[in-house]
Design a protein around this motif. Structure first.
Motif, mmCIF file in Angstrom:
data_model
loop_
_atom_site.group_PDB
_atom_site.id
_atom_site.type_symbol
_atom_site.label_atom_id
_atom_site.label_comp_id
_atom_site.label_asym_id
_atom_site.label_seq_id
_atom_site.Cartn_x
_atom_site.Cartn_y
_atom_site.Cartn_z
ATOM 1 N N UNK A 11 -17.070 -5.138 50.818
ATOM 2 C CA UNK A 11 -18.105 -6.011 51.382
ATOM 3 C C UNK A 11 -19.107 -5.232 52.227
ATOM 4 N N UNK A 12 -18.630 -4.274 53.010
ATOM 5 C CA UNK A 12 -19.534 -3.528 53.884
ATOM 6 C C UNK A 12 -20.530 -2.698 53.078
ATOM 7 N N UNK A 13 -20.088 -2.188 51.943
ATOM 8 C CA UNK A 13 -20.997 -1.431 51.082
ATOM 9 C C UNK A 13 -22.091 -2.347 50.557
ATOM 10 N N UNK A 14 -21.706 -3.530 50.099
ATOM 11 C CA UNK A 14 -22.699 -4.477 49.580
ATOM 12 C C UNK A 14 -23.673 -4.907 50.669
ATOM 13 N N UNK A 15 -23.155 -5.141 51.868
ATOM 14 C CA UNK A 15 -24.025 -5.533 52.985
ATOM 15 C C UNK A 15 -25.038 -4.426 53.270
ATOM 16 N N UNK A 16 -24.570 -3.190 53.301
ATOM 17 C CA UNK A 16 -25.467 -2.064 53.577
ATOM 18 C C UNK A 16 -26.531 -1.902 52.513
ATOM 19 N N UNK A 17 -26.125 -2.005 51.260
ATOM 20 C CA UNK A 17 -27.086 -1.885 50.166
ATOM 21 C C UNK A 17 -28.120 -3.001 50.215
ATOM 22 N N UNK A 18 -27.647 -4.214 50.463
ATOM 23 C CA UNK A 18 -28.559 -5.358 50.529
ATOM 24 C C UNK A 18 -29.584 -5.180 51.655
ATOM 25 N N UNK A 19 -29.120 -4.752 52.821
ATOM 26 C CA UNK A 19 -30.025 -4.574 53.954
ATOM 27 C C UNK A 19 -31.114 -3.554 53.650
ATOM 28 N N UNK A 20 -30.704 -2.445 53.031
ATOM 29 C CA UNK A 20 -31.677 -1.398 52.701
ATOM 30 C C UNK A 20 -32.684 -1.896 51.669
ATOM 31 N N UNK A 21 -32.191 -2.508 50.619
ATOM 32 C CA UNK A 21 -33.071 -2.914 49.519
ATOM 33 C C UNK A 21 -33.998 -4.058 49.905
ATOM 34 N N UNK A 22 -33.465 -5.040 50.635
ATOM 35 C CA UNK A 22 -34.286 -6.205 50.953
ATOM 36 C C UNK A 22 -35.237 -5.965 52.131
ATOM 37 N N UNK A 23 -35.182 -4.764 52.704
ATOM 38 C CA UNK A 23 -36.192 -4.408 53.710
ATOM 39 C C UNK A 23 -37.510 -4.046 53.031
ATOM 40 N N UNK A 24 -37.458 -3.918 51.695
ATOM 41 C CA UNK A 24 -38.650 -3.610 50.915
ATOM 42 C C UNK A 24 -39.239 -4.894 50.342
ATOM 43 N N UNK A 25 -40.538 -4.980 50.331
ATOM 44 C CA UNK A 25 -41.190 -6.211 49.889
ATOM 45 C C UNK A 25 -41.120 -6.468 48.403
ATOM 46 N N UNK A 26 -40.812 -5.433 47.613
ATOM 47 C CA UNK A 26 -40.837 -5.589 46.158
ATOM 48 C C UNK A 26 -39.445 -5.624 45.532
ATOM 49 N N UNK A 27 -38.386 -5.698 46.358
ATOM 50 C CA UNK A 27 -37.020 -5.691 45.836
ATOM 51 C C UNK A 27 -36.247 -6.887 46.383
#
Length: 222
Positions: A11-27
């Motif tokens: 779960x922590x890996x998914x949370x980290x990936x989501x946070x990084x990716x969704x900080x971008x406006x096009x992802x």
């Protein structure tokens, strides 16, 4: 908008990936799965542009899940998330049709750039391990004599120069490195690579390298 699905049992890996990716406006992260078994289901339900797939998961691992997803959805683009000790999975995942792989230790900026590259239809090989993957392909490809000449069927309509470029690709060289070795521009190399993919009937650079070894266009070096 680039639609991404995450497949990882942590779960922590998914949370980290989501946070990084969704900080971008096009992802946008449109789906998550905790196992390989769920991967095909979320791909069918959400049609992501890119799937980030952990290679080691309980039950169905990332390799089997990659095969299953691509069998049902051939246009899916899967990036394997790996660590340095997962080589044996990575080689087989690339053979199965994955678009590339990333180390789990990748920096956020590199992760975002990788998702964009794969979504645009390019293959992705992490620079830290590209040559190790190429070496493994060489070790596992059928052994042939040094003077082996690939069949006309294997070469297809590849020109002499395209065969030369493909052999350099199979050694792990980038377009810029190939350009330097052949004394041509990077743009010229990019054009050759595009023609190679079309003529071999493969969708990206990774699959072209796999085909080069499997067909005997490139002979493993001792």
């Amino acid at each position: 908008m680039i639609r991404v699905a995450l497949v990882d049992d942590q779960a922590m890996v998914r949370v980290g990936l989501r946070m990084i990716l969704e900080s971008e406006g096009d992802i946008s992260v449109v789906a998550e799965a905790t196992s390989g078994t769920e991967a095909a289901r979320i791909v069918a339900a959400h049609s992501p542009d890119v799937v980030l797939m952990d290679v080691r998961m309980p039950g169905m691992d990332g390799l089997t899940a990659t095969r299953e997803v691509l069998a049902a959805h051939p246009d899916s683009r899967i990036v394997i998330l790996t660590t340095f000790d997962d080589d044996e999975y990575v080689y087989e995942a690339l053979r199965a049709g994955a678009s590339g792989f990333l180390l789990k230790s990748v920096e956020g900026d590199a992760l975002v750039a990788a998702v964009r590259v794969v979504a645009a239809g390019e293959a992705l090989l992490a620079p830290e391990v590209t040559r190790r993957v190429i070496e493994q392909f060489a070790r596992t490809a059928p052994l042939r004599d040094e003077d082996h000449v690939p069949s006309a069927e294997a070469i297809g309509d590849l020109s002499d120069r395209e065969v030369e470029v493909l052999r350099l690709m199979a050694r792990g060289l980038s377009n810029q490195e190939i350009a330097s070795q052949l004394y041509v521009s990077s743009t010229t190399v990019k054009t050759h690579v595009s023609h190679i993919l079309t003529k071999l009937g493969v969708r990206d650079r990774v699959q072209a390298v796999v085909e080069a070894y499997d067909s005997g266009i490139v002979v493993p070096r001792a």
